[in-house]
Motif scaffolding. Structure first.
Motif, PDB file in Angstrom:
ATOM      1  N   TRP A  66      37.804  46.178  52.043  1.00  0.00           N
ATOM      2  CA  TRP A  66      37.247  45.280  53.059  1.00  0.00           C
ATOM      3  C   TRP A  66      37.395  43.839  52.606  1.00  0.00           C
ATOM      4  CZ3 TRP A  66      31.377  44.941  54.581  1.00  0.00           C
ATOM      5  CH2 TRP A  66      31.252  44.355  55.833  1.00  0.00           C
ATOM      6  N   GLN A  67      38.255  43.080  53.266  1.00  0.00           N
ATOM      7  CA  GLN A  67      38.481  41.704  52.834  1.00  0.00           C
ATOM      8  C   GLN A  67      37.298  40.793  53.139  1.00  0.00           C
ATOM      9  OE1 GLN A  67      42.259  40.253  54.311  1.00  0.00           O
ATOM     10  NE2 GLN A  67      43.296  40.990  52.481  1.00  0.00           N
ATOM     11  N   PHE A  68      36.445  41.158  54.075  1.00  0.00           N
ATOM     12  CA  PHE A  68      35.249  40.348  54.339  1.00  0.00           C
ATOM     13  C   PHE A  68      34.307  40.351  53.140  1.00  0.00           C
ATOM     14  CE2 PHE A  68      30.949  39.639  55.934  1.00  0.00           C
ATOM     15  CZ  PHE A  68      31.132  38.485  56.695  1.00  0.00           C
ATOM     16  N   SER A  69      34.511  41.287  52.213  1.00  0.00           N
ATOM     17  CA  SER A  69      33.635  41.382  51.042  1.00  0.00           C
ATOM     18  C   SER A  69      33.606  40.087  50.242  1.00  0.00           C
ATOM     19  CB  SER A  69      34.080  42.535  50.145  1.00  0.00           C
ATOM     20  OG  SER A  69      35.424  42.340  49.720  1.00  0.00           O
ATOM     21  N   GLN A  70      34.662  39.283  50.342  1.00  0.00           N
ATOM     22  CA  GLN A  70      34.661  38.015  49.597  1.00  0.00           C
ATOM     23  C   GLN A  70      33.505  37.124  50.031  1.00  0.00           C
ATOM     24  OE1 GLN A  70      37.142  34.773  50.979  1.00  0.00           O
ATOM     25  NE2 GLN A  70      38.429  36.229  52.098  1.00  0.00           N
ATOM     26  N   PHE A  71      33.107  37.189  51.298  1.00  0.00           N
ATOM     27  CA  PHE A  71      31.998  36.362  51.766  1.00  0.00           C
ATOM     28  C   PHE A  71      30.655  36.914  51.277  1.00  0.00           C
ATOM     29  CE2 PHE A  71      35.432  35.626  54.796  1.00  0.00           C
ATOM     30  CZ  PHE A  71      35.493  34.244  54.782  1.00  0.00           C
ATOM     31  N   VAL A  72      30.571  38.232  51.115  1.00  0.00           N
ATOM     32  CA  VAL A  72      29.360  38.816  50.531  1.00  0.00           C
ATOM     33  C   VAL A  72      29.227  38.378  49.068  1.00  0.00           C
ATOM     34  CG1 VAL A  72      28.156  40.959  49.995  1.00  0.00           C
ATOM     35  CG2 VAL A  72      29.491  40.774  52.101  1.00  0.00           C
ATOM     36  N   LEU A  73      30.335  38.411  48.332  1.00  0.00           N
ATOM     37  CA  LEU A  73      30.304  37.948  46.942  1.00  0.00           C
ATOM     38  C   LEU A  73      29.963  36.461  46.877  1.00  0.00           C
ATOM     39  CD1 LEU A  73      33.393  39.770  45.375  1.00  0.00           C
ATOM     40  CD2 LEU A  73      31.013  40.503  45.463  1.00  0.00           C
ATOM     41  N   LEU A  74      30.391  35.701  47.873  1.00  0.00           N
ATOM     42  CA  LEU A  74      30.018  34.281  47.911  1.00  0.00           C
ATOM     43  C   LEU A  74      28.512  34.125  48.055  1.00  0.00           C
ATOM     44  CD1 LEU A  74      30.644  31.240  48.139  1.00  0.00           C
ATOM     45  CD2 LEU A  74      30.988  31.605  50.603  1.00  0.00           C
ATOM     46  N   THR A  75      27.886  34.937  48.912  1.00  0.00           N
ATOM     47  CA  THR A  75      26.427  34.840  49.063  1.00  0.00           C
ATOM     48  C   THR A  75      25.719  35.233  47.763  1.00  0.00           C
ATOM     49  OG1 THR A  75      26.163  37.122  49.900  1.00  0.00           O
ATOM     50  CG2 THR A  75      26.617  35.388  51.515  1.00  0.00           C
ATOM     51  N   GLN A  76      26.266  36.203  47.033  1.00  0.00           N
ATOM     52  CA  GLN A  76      25.675  36.566  45.739  1.00  0.00           C
ATOM     53  C   GLN A  76      25.773  35.401  44.761  1.00  0.00           C
ATOM     54  OE1 GLN A  76      27.680  40.152  44.499  1.00  0.00           O
ATOM     55  NE2 GLN A  76      26.357  41.472  45.737  1.00  0.00           N
ATOM     56  N   THR A  77      26.929  34.736  44.763  1.00  0.00           N
ATOM     57  CA  THR A  77      27.114  33.584  43.878  1.00  0.00           C
ATOM     58  C   THR A  77      26.153  32.461  44.246  1.00  0.00           C
ATOM     59  OG1 THR A  77      29.457  34.151  43.630  1.00  0.00           O
ATOM     60  CG2 THR A  77      28.805  31.920  43.020  1.00  0.00           C
ATOM     61  N   LEU A  78      25.990  32.202  45.538  1.00  0.00           N
ATOM     62  CA  LEU A  78      25.066  31.150  45.981  1.00  0.00           C
ATOM     63  C   LEU A  78      23.624  31.498  45.630  1.00  0.00           C
ATOM     64  CD1 LEU A  78      26.555  30.332  49.513  1.00  0.00           C
ATOM     65  CD2 LEU A  78      26.756  28.978  47.417  1.00  0.00           C
ATOM     66  N   GLN A 100      31.504  39.562  35.169  1.00  0.00           N
ATOM     67  CA  GLN A 100      31.841  40.956  35.460  1.00  0.00           C
ATOM     68  C   GLN A 100      32.220  41.138  36.932  1.00  0.00           C
ATOM     69  OE1 GLN A 100      28.229  42.813  33.976  1.00  0.00           O
ATOM     70  NE2 GLN A 100      28.612  41.823  32.008  1.00  0.00           N
ATOM     71  N   ILE A 101      31.508  40.463  37.822  1.00  0.00           N
ATOM     72  CA  ILE A 101      31.866  40.529  39.241  1.00  0.00           C
ATOM     73  C   ILE A 101      33.243  39.922  39.461  1.00  0.00           C
ATOM     74  CG2 ILE A 101      31.273  39.653  41.534  1.00  0.00           C
ATOM     75  CD1 ILE A 101      28.346  39.908  40.788  1.00  0.00           C
ATOM     76  N   PHE A 102      33.516  38.835  38.777  1.00  0.00           N
ATOM     77  CA  PHE A 102      34.814  38.167  38.936  1.00  0.00           C
ATOM     78  C   PHE A 102      35.947  39.049  38.424  1.00  0.00           C
ATOM     79  CE2 PHE A 102      38.126  35.076  37.640  1.00  0.00           C
ATOM     80  CZ  PHE A 102      38.342  34.486  38.873  1.00  0.00           C
ATOM     81  N   VAL A 103      35.732  39.760  37.324  1.00  0.00           N
ATOM     82  CA  VAL A 103      36.761  40.657  36.793  1.00  0.00           C
ATOM     83  C   VAL A 103      37.079  41.755  37.817  1.00  0.00           C
ATOM     84  CG1 VAL A 103      37.255  42.399  35.030  1.00  0.00           C
ATOM     85  CG2 VAL A 103      36.263  40.210  34.366  1.00  0.00           C
ATOM     86  N   GLY A 104      36.038  42.350  38.412  1.00  0.00           N
ATOM     87  CA  GLY A 104      36.259  43.359  39.440  1.00  0.00           C
ATOM     88  C   GLY A 104      37.027  42.805  40.624  1.00  0.00           C
ATOM     89  N   TYR A 105      36.727  41.572  40.999  1.00  0.00           N
ATOM     90  CA  TYR A 105      37.414  40.923  42.118  1.00  0.00           C
ATOM     91  C   TYR A 105      38.882  40.666  41.789  1.00  0.00           C
ATOM     92  CZ  TYR A 105      38.213  37.438  45.815  1.00  0.00           C
ATOM     93  OH  TYR A 105      38.701  36.750  46.902  1.00  0.00           O
ATOM     94  N   VAL A 106      39.148  40.240  40.551  1.00  0.00           N
ATOM     95  CA  VAL A 106      40.530  39.975  40.137  1.00  0.00           C
ATOM     96  C   VAL A 106      41.351  41.266  40.157  1.00  0.00           C
ATOM     97  CG1 VAL A 106      41.980  39.296  38.185  1.00  0.00           C
ATOM     98  CG2 VAL A 106      39.984  37.922  38.785  1.00  0.00           C
ATOM     99  N   ILE A 107      40.779  42.363  39.664  1.00  0.00           N
ATOM    100  CA  ILE A 107      41.486  43.648  39.679  1.00  0.00           C
ATOM    101  C   ILE A 107      41.798  44.056  41.118  1.00  0.00           C
ATOM    102  CG2 ILE A 107      41.328  46.090  39.082  1.00  0.00           C
ATOM    103  CD1 ILE A 107      39.501  45.312  36.764  1.00  0.00           C
ATOM    104  N   SER A 108      40.828  43.854  42.023  1.00  0.00           N
ATOM    105  CA  SER A 108      41.048  44.165  43.432  1.00  0.00           C
ATOM    106  C   SER A 108      42.168  43.310  44.013  1.00  0.00           C
ATOM    107  CB  SER A 108      39.760  43.948  44.226  1.00  0.00           C
ATOM    108  OG  SER A 108      39.971  44.126  45.608  1.00  0.00           O
ATOM    109  N   THR A 109      42.209  42.028  43.645  1.00  0.00           N
ATOM    110  CA  THR A 109      43.256  41.130  44.123  1.00  0.00           C
ATOM    111  C   THR A 109      44.630  41.583  43.638  1.00  0.00           C
ATOM    112  OG1 THR A 109      41.684  39.276  44.114  1.00  0.00           O
ATOM    113  CG2 THR A 109      44.025  38.727  44.181  1.00  0.00           C
ATOM    114  N   ILE A 110      44.700  42.022  42.397  1.00  0.00           N
ATOM    115  CA  ILE A 110      45.966  42.519  41.850  1.00  0.00           C
ATOM    116  C   ILE A 110      46.418  43.764  42.611  1.00  0.00           C
ATOM    117  CG2 ILE A 110      47.070  43.521  39.806  1.00  0.00           C
ATOM    118  CD1 ILE A 110      45.228  41.750  38.102  1.00  0.00           C
ATOM    119  N   CYS A 111      45.470  44.664  42.878  1.00  0.00           N
ATOM    120  CA  CYS A 111      45.804  45.895  43.604  1.00  0.00           C
ATOM    121  C   CYS A 111      46.211  45.615  45.043  1.00  0.00           C
ATOM    122  CB  CYS A 111      44.617  46.857  43.574  1.00  0.00           C
ATOM    123  SG  CYS A 111      44.291  47.569  41.948  1.00  0.00           S
TER     124      CYS A 111
END
Length: 503
Positions: A66-78, A100-111
């Motif tokens: 789900w690409q919208f997940s990036q906005f959910v991660l943004l709310t967590q960061t905020l 750790q959240i960023f590492v998971g996001y980077v792996i997802s971006t690579i995939c």
């Protein structure tokens, strides 16, 4: 018990996916719940190797479908930034979670083959800005909390804006521009072709007051508000300066030892309370996170699938000693009374949900797909409405030129070109456009060709009238296609669909 009772009793207001075929969020949301649990445990009691690995994996599994997940991660960061900048959470508590959240996001971006939309996302901008704030705080430390907070916010916004604008310029990206256009359309008169396709859907309305009324009947809203008010009072008191007891106020010629003992006792109690506040400081993250989800749900009704479950979690804090001081006996009494009151309307909501029975049935679409499988080549190329072409690809394995992956700018542009079949443009223009895309067959949905829609201005021909005013006095291509038999021929027709072959 409170969480499970409320989530079950308010299930109709907690999700949008239970009565329709599985959507991308169906696969992502379970991992978001796990990821939020791990995040909360980490900032509360520290990180462990197992927790680190699980948080990375949960983030990866949440973001991949789900690409919208990036906005959910943004709310967590905020939310984490809010707790950190107000000095409720320390850098040692937050940094491991961020990384750790960023590492998971980077792996997802690579995939996802280095999806450029993910690389230039607002989440990445927020993460880098947060790390910059933490680095700056090591170099610049102000004694005034408010000034330090303002400095942190200014630096965060500057770095985030700089990265977002810079990455979009370098990579020449506008994939998520439609998100900002939708928000602009919500608060202004702005309209364009793509935003109209979104905002004409009821799911993209502002949240209805009926939602809050239903949540009030199950006591979820009042309980959540009570918890939030209590937490705001407790944590707000720690942020404000504390009055200091001055020894000079006691006359030197009339010392009173019992006053000194009382003063020491008050100080000891204050220290004890401060320790308790620090122990529960992780709750500030959940307060900020709920505010983010609430704002998202108010603006876009479909996003209440984040808000309502989080309300259920916050409502359970009513049984927490820190939120509501109580002994063990009173806790059970309050819990049972609350559960009983919640169940009155909760059971009625459950019964209403169980009474809804249905199944997906589209005989006209099945007839269309049977014809495609029998009468067209496996290499045939089709164009049509996005919901149909996605099913067409899955059911017939024929090639399609557009599908509902609307987060991609190229796909949005391609879909707009395909949707000329519902516009008032001349047949020569439509033919040339479809030919340039390599289309062999175009599927016309008869319901999409007419102007009859529950909302005025939301039929596709009406959307095109806004986009293409020069042709608004012409008949629609659907109505006029029979006059272009030198360019198109009718290949198939049933009660709902017409398939035209390009010559």
């Amino acid at each position: 018990a409170v969480v499970s009772t409320q989530s079950t009793g308010n299930h109709g207001e907690a999700t949008r996916v239970q009565w329709i075929p599985p959507l991308r969020e169906s696969f992502s949301l379970p991992f978001l719940i796990l990821q939020t649990l791990l995040l909360s445990q980490t900032i509360r009691s520290g990180t462990t190797r197992t927790r680190q690995v699980l948080l990375v994996l949960a983030t990866f599994c949440f973001t991949l479908p789900w690409q919208f997940s990036q906005f959910v991660l943004l709310t967590q960061t905020l939310s984490l930034f809010g707790s950190y900048s107000l000095r409720f959470l320390k850098q040692e508590q937050i940094s491991p979670v961020l990384d750790q959240i960023f590492v998971g996001y980077v792996i997802s971006t690579i995939c996802q083959f280095f999806n450029t939309m993910l690389i230039s996302s607002m989440y990445v901008a927020g993460y880098l800005a947060f790390k910059a704030v933490i680095l700056l705080d090591h170099m610049v430390k102000l004694s005034n909390k408010m000034l330090q907070f303002i400095l942190d916010v200014v630096v965060f916004l500057f770095i985030a804006g700089l990265y977002k604008a810079g990455s979009a310029w370098v990579l020449q990206l506008s994939d998520d521009a439609h998100i900002f256009h939708i928000l602009l359309a919500k608060f202004t008169d702005y309209k364009d072709f793509h935003t109209m396709l979104y905002t004409c859907s009821k799911a993209f309305d502002f949240i209805e007051m009926e939602t809050f009324f239903k949540l009030t009947l199950t006591l979820l809203l009042p309980t959540t508000l009570a918890v939030l008010i209590r937490l705001t009072y407790v944590f707000g008191a720690t942020f404000l300066p504390k009055p200091q007891i001055q020894e000079e106020s006691v006359p030197k010629n009339n010392p009173k030892p019992h006053k000194t003992k009382k003063t020491a006792s008050v100080a000891e109690k204050t220290v004890a309370k401060e320790d308790t506040w620090e122990t529960h400081a992780y709750l500030t993250y959940h307060m900020f996170q709920f505010c983010c989800y609430l704002g998202m749900a108010v603006i876009l009704m479909r996003l209440k699938l984040f808000m309502t479950p989080y309300m259920c979690v916050l409502a359970a804090l009513v049984a927490n000693n820190f939120v509501l001081p109580q002994n063990e006996k009173s806790r059970y009494v309050i819990g049972f009374l609350l559960l009983g009151a919640m169940s009155i309307n909760g059971v009625a909501n459950i019964n209403h949900s169980l009474d809804i029975k249905g199944e997906f049935s589209s005989p006209h679409q099945e007839e269309l797909f049977l014809w495609i499988n029998k009468r067209t080549k496996p290499t045939a190329v089709f164009a049509g409405p996005m919901p149909l072409t996605a099913n067409l690809r899955l059911s017939t394995s024929r090639y399609i030129v557009n599908h509902p992956h609307y987060e991609d700018q190229g796909m949005r542009d391609r879909t707009k070109l395909v949707y000329q079949i519902f516009s008032r443009k001349p047949g020569e223009v439509v033919h040339a456009t479809l030919k340039s895309l390599g289309v062999e067959f175009a599927v016309l949905d008869k319901h999409w060709c007419i102007k009859s829609r529950p909302r005025s201005g939301c039929a596709i021909p009406e959307v095109w009238d806004l986009e293409d005013p020069d042709n608004q006095d012409r008949p629609t291509f659907c109505e006029d296609v029979q006059n272009y038999q030198h360019l198109f021929e009718l290949a198939y027709s049933n009660a709902k669909y017409r398939v035209i072959r390009l010559k």
